[in-house]
Design a protein around this motif. Sequence first.
Motif, PDB file in Angstrom:
ATOM      1  N   LEU A  20       0.825  -1.208   0.000  1.00 32.60           N
ATOM      2  CA  LEU A  20       0.000   0.000   0.000  1.00 32.60           C
ATOM      3  C   LEU A  20       0.859   1.258   0.000  1.00 32.60           C
ATOM      4  N   TRP A  21       2.052   1.188   0.579  1.00 31.30           N
ATOM      5  CA  TRP A  21       2.918   2.363   0.661  1.00 31.30           C
ATOM      6  C   TRP A  21       3.190   2.927  -0.733  1.00 31.30           C
ATOM      7  N   THR A  22       3.601   2.075  -1.660  1.00 33.21           N
ATOM      8  CA  THR A  22       3.915   2.539  -3.015  1.00 33.21           C
ATOM      9  C   THR A  22       2.663   3.042  -3.717  1.00 33.21           C
ATOM     10  N   ALA A  23       1.545   2.354  -3.527  1.00 35.63           N
ATOM     11  CA  ALA A  23       0.295   2.789  -4.151  1.00 35.63           C
ATOM     12  C   ALA A  23      -0.102   4.175  -3.645  1.00 35.63           C
ATOM     13  N   GLN A  24       0.091   4.438  -2.364  1.00 35.78           N
ATOM     14  CA  GLN A  24      -0.273   5.743  -1.824  1.00 35.78           C
ATOM     15  C   GLN A  24       0.677   6.840  -2.293  1.00 35.78           C
ATOM     16  N   VAL A  25       1.965   6.523  -2.434  1.00 35.13           N
ATOM     17  CA  VAL A  25       2.899   7.509  -2.981  1.00 35.13           C
ATOM     18  C   VAL A  25       2.501   7.871  -4.405  1.00 35.13           C
ATOM     19  N   ALA A  73      -0.520   7.698  -5.707  1.00 35.28           N
ATOM     20  CA  ALA A  73      -1.739   8.502  -5.638  1.00 35.28           C
ATOM     21  C   ALA A  73      -1.429   9.941  -5.238  1.00 35.28           C
ATOM     22  N   LEU A  74      -0.520  10.128  -4.284  1.00 35.56           N
ATOM     23  CA  LEU A  74      -0.128  11.474  -3.865  1.00 35.56           C
ATOM     24  C   LEU A  74       0.478  12.253  -5.025  1.00 35.56           C
ATOM     25  N   ARG A  75       1.330  11.601  -5.786  1.00 35.13           N
ATOM     26  CA  ARG A  75       2.014  12.300  -6.874  1.00 35.13           C
ATOM     27  C   ARG A  75       1.062  12.621  -8.025  1.00 35.13           C
ATOM     28  N   VAL A  76       0.118  11.746  -8.270  1.00 30.52           N
ATOM     29  CA  VAL A  76      -0.886  12.048  -9.291  1.00 30.52           C
ATOM     30  C   VAL A  76      -1.722  13.239  -8.842  1.00 30.52           C
ATOM     31  N   ALA A  77      -2.137  13.251  -7.573  1.00 32.73           N
ATOM     32  CA  ALA A  77      -2.928  14.370  -7.061  1.00 32.73           C
ATOM     33  C   ALA A  77      -2.129  15.671  -7.104  1.00 32.73           C
ATOM     34  N   ALA A  78      -0.808  15.585  -6.911  1.00 38.31           N
ATOM     35  CA  ALA A  78       0.026  16.794  -6.921  1.00 38.31           C
ATOM     36  C   ALA A  78       0.088  17.441  -8.297  1.00 38.31           C
ATOM     37  N   THR A  79      -0.240  16.697  -9.356  1.00 41.39           N
ATOM     38  CA  THR A  79      -0.273  17.275 -10.698  1.00 41.39           C
ATOM     39  C   THR A  79      -1.562  18.033 -10.963  1.00 41.39           C
ATOM     40  N   GLY A  80      -2.495  18.013 -10.000  1.00 41.61           N
ATOM     41  CA  GLY A  80      -3.780  18.687 -10.174  1.00 41.61           C
ATOM     42  C   GLY A  80      -4.894  17.768 -10.630  1.00 41.61           C
ATOM     43  N   SER A  81      -4.611  16.471 -10.764  1.00 35.90           N
ATOM     44  CA  SER A  81      -5.637  15.518 -11.160  1.00 35.90           C
ATOM     45  C   SER A  81      -6.474  15.095  -9.962  1.00 35.90           C
ATOM     46  N   ARG A  82      -7.660  14.630 -10.236  1.00 40.32           N
ATOM     47  CA  ARG A  82      -8.514  14.102  -9.177  1.00 40.32           C
ATOM     48  C   ARG A  82      -8.201  12.619  -8.950  1.00 40.32           C
ATOM     49  N   VAL A  83      -8.326  12.194  -7.711  1.00 34.59           N
ATOM     50  CA  VAL A  83      -8.089  10.799  -7.348  1.00 34.59           C
ATOM     51  C   VAL A  83      -9.289  10.307  -6.551  1.00 34.59           C
ATOM     52  N   MET A  96      -8.894  14.487  -3.425  1.00 36.94           N
ATOM     53  CA  MET A  96      -8.981  13.042  -3.297  1.00 36.94           C
ATOM     54  C   MET A  96     -10.222  12.684  -2.494  1.00 36.94           C
ATOM     55  N   THR A  97     -10.966  11.705  -2.977  1.00 37.96           N
ATOM     56  CA  THR A  97     -12.156  11.245  -2.286  1.00 37.96           C
ATOM     57  C   THR A  97     -12.038   9.751  -2.043  1.00 37.96           C
ATOM     58  N   VAL A  98     -12.666   9.289  -0.960  1.00 42.16           N
ATOM     59  CA  VAL A  98     -12.645   7.874  -0.590  1.00 42.16           C
ATOM     60  C   VAL A  98     -14.073   7.345  -0.593  1.00 42.16           C
TER      61      VAL A  98
END
Length: 257
Positions: free
Chosen positions: A88-93, A95-105, A129-131
């Motif tokens: 999960l650690w890599t998956a969350q990193v 997701a964080l980096r995708v969100a940092a580009t301004g994309s929605r997660v 980001m939404t869960v």
Amino acid sequence: MAVTASPTPGGPEGPRPSGSGLLRRLRARAGPAGPRHPRHLLSLSQLDALAVPVGDDGVVVGVGTDERPAVLGVHRPAPFDILFIGGLWTAQVLALRVAATGSRVAVETGRPEHWAQVVRAVGGGESGMTVHDVGRVPPQGASAMSPVLVVRDCGMRPPRGRVTAAPWQSVLTVLPYLSPVAPRLMRQARLTGVQRVSPDEAARIGREARLPRDEYEALPTLADGVTLWCAGRERRYVMTRPTDAEAGLLGAPRRMD
């Protein structure tokens, strides 16, 4: 009796300005000329020094064995499915980096408590980001101006998702280990990432992904944070190193959650 005037050299508007006079007028309108610099010339042998160590536009997921950035183009104008067999650690990193580009997660998960701190760091709402509970992801309305990454963290046997890959809407399915549904997901995915697995799982992944023996036998020995990314015949080992902010939020790289 009609009287006609003899034509002037410049026609009815009068004489035309000379070439030097026109040049002075154009310079006056353009403002003062800037400083003059000598031209910079390179020989053909020097052009390689101008290379930029980035392969494509997208998200930097880590560095390769050559220490050059490994870039993943997550958002595409065609459906793009990604399968990630790892921690999960890599998956969350990612997701964080995708969100940092301004994309929605949008995260679909049965363990929302594991994503709570990530959502707080990114910011919730329609622009962050939404869960969502498993099977409860609403339509995202992805577009070229508002791309979306859907992260499916739904355990070993994720059900078929209501929201699937579409233009500008990529789907990342996270499996902690190889499961009975993994072969189907690997065949469906355009890109597969594999972290450290058992020797038996490595052999099965090798058969499904048609990996050379030396590559699938190396999978049980991968260090924390290392992923083998496969897309067709292209394969690349990538080490994901956290930034200071990512390390403060998620800790050090780890395979086990």
